[in-house]
Design an enzyme around this catalytic site. Structure first.
Site, short mmCIF file in Angstrom:
data_model
loop_
_atom_site.label_atom_id
_atom_site.label_comp_id
_atom_site.label_asym_id
_atom_site.label_seq_id
_atom_site.Cartn_x
_atom_site.Cartn_y
_atom_site.Cartn_z
CE LYS A 138 -1.29 -6.29 -12.37
NZ LYS A 138 0.08 -6.53 -12.79
N GLY A 192 2.98 -17.30 -26.52
CA GLY A 192 2.60 -15.89 -26.37
C GLY A 192 3.77 -15.02 -26.79
N GLY A 251 3.76 -11.64 -27.47
CA GLY A 251 3.38 -10.23 -27.39
C GLY A 251 4.61 -9.39 -27.08
CG ASN A 252 4.03 -5.39 -25.76
OD1 ASN A 252 4.28 -4.99 -26.89
ND2 ASN A 252 2.95 -5.04 -25.10
CB VAL A 253 7.08 -10.06 -22.22
CG1 VAL A 253 8.24 -10.72 -21.50
CG2 VAL A 253 6.55 -8.89 -21.40
#
Ligand code: NAD
Length: 365
Positions: A94, A194, A196-198
């Site tokens: 990462k 949350g 967001g995108n996911v």
């Protein structure tokens, strides 16, 4: 197997690298510095036994370099086990770039970062993470082939988030089957933290199935936008952990499952996309087990994204991506059963299987 959330002050008392609580036999840590572009990045390579270390790049305004180092160590280690449990021939790595993605990210900085990735000769392959977009990966691709998650127009597999969400949905269904005896989520109360995108893509699957979905986010505009698109309710309170619910789906930050929240949680199942959900893996995995909460291990059920980018390396198409992602259902169910029959935590059960795959490959060499 030790990763813990520690604050910046505590981190400073430890030795800088090998003495970090999050240091877990990482193979290599690379510090990247470039004065001209302002780039300060750290690449963590945890393990390359199964293959090159693949994992996204996160750009974040860390409060200290210690915090950035701790994050990259935790995240790169997580990638090792995510790929191993998913059956991919990839190691774990990462990268983090220190800075504000909205104001400090420039094409020059991204290209310079790409050059550092290139200097590792394919030992680390990067991808998108928080603060990155597909277009940033396209920029990195101009200086190195060691990047995935590039746009579909440029021959890549595109945005991984919808596939990640589908995998989380599969893992959640398996966990529901284990906890309630049925994987049908209709009328189940699910809190998605949350969106967001996911999170949003997960909300879509859940609302299509008729689940009672509550959404929570710190971004008010986003809440209104998602509420207007699907049949969901905005959570109006300020501590969702204590609410009556069947399933808690953490899709924002890590470490939300901790001493305080476990005490309050009324959910029977935890299944979400966020990485490193357990603040302390051993301790909090055990507390969940004692409380009878079924925890679907994060690194197992959020692997859709890595399955999607792996397609670029192995040259398989959408059909295979979906097949591999759907298989998260079977793997999750097996691991939950294995944990019960061996009286170990679900996190430990998943970890053991991933580790045994790594050990077997190491012994072959
Ligand atoms: P994102 O940045 O698109 O969305 C995160 C959302 O969480 C944002 O809407 C943000 O406002 C919200 N948020 C932040 N802090 C919050 C808080 N305290 N309470 C409530 N909401 C909060 O990120 P994403 O790509 O959707 O990823 C979500 C999580 O899943 C991250 O932890 C990420 O590391 C993990 N993950 C993502 C992928 C992927 O394919 N994108 C793959 C694996 C894991």
């Amino acid at each position: 197997m030790m990763t813990e959330v520690v604050n910046a002050k505590e981190l400073q008392k430890q030795d800088p690298v090998f003495g970090q609580l999050s240091f877990d036999d990482h193979e290599q840590i690379v510090f990247c510095n470039d004065k001209d572009t302002g780039l300060k990045a750290i690449i963590g390579i945890h393990n390359t036994v199964l293959g090159p270390a693949l994992g996204g790049t996160r750009m974040w305004q860390y409060t200290s370099e210690w915090e950035a180092l701790n994050d990259v160590l935790r995240l790169s280690r997580g990638m090792t086990y995510k790929s191993a449990i998913t059956g991919l021939n990839l190691g774990g790595g990462k990268a983090v770039i220190i800075g504000d993605a909205r104001t400090q990210k420039t094409p020059e900085l991204m290209k310079r970062f790409g050059e550092f990735v290139h200097s590792l000769n394919g030992k680390y392959i990067t991808a998108e993470d928080v603060g990155m977009e597909t277009s940033d990966m396209d920029l990195v691709r101009t200086v190195t082939p060691y990047v995935t998650g590039i746009s579909e127009e440029k021959g890549g597999a595109g945005n991984p988030s919808p596939i990640t969400a589908y995998g989380v949905f599969m893992g959640m269904k398996a966990a529901a089957k284990h906890a309630f005896g049925s994987d049908v989520l209709e009328d189940r109360t699910v809190y998605v933290q949350g969106i967001g995108n996911v999170g949003e893509a997960l909300v879509e699957h859940l609302s299509n199935e008729g689940a009672r979905v509550f959404i929570a986010d710190i971004n008010q505009d986003r809440l209104a936008e998602v509420r207007d698109k699907y049949s969901v309710e905005i959570y109006g309170g300020n501590n969702l952990y204590g609410e009556e619910m069947d399933i808690y789906a953490p899709c924002a930050l890590g470490a939300t499952v901790n001493d305080i929240t476990i005490d309050q949680l009324k959910a029977k199942v935890i299944a979400g996309a966020a990485n490193n959900q357990l603040a302390e893996e051993q301790k909090h995995g055990k507390l969940l087990q004692e409380k009878g909460i079924v925890y679907a291990p994060d690194f197992l059920i959020n692997a859709g994204g890595i399955i999607n980018v792996y397609a670029e390396l192995e040259d398989y198409g959408k059909k295979e991506i979906i097949r591999k992602t759907e298989n998260i259902y079977n793997t999750t169910l097996e691991i939950l059963k294995h944990a019960d029959s061996n009286d170990i935590t679900t996190h430990q059960a998943a970890f053991n299987i991933a580790q045994s795959r790594i050990d077997a490959r190491k012994n072959e060499k």
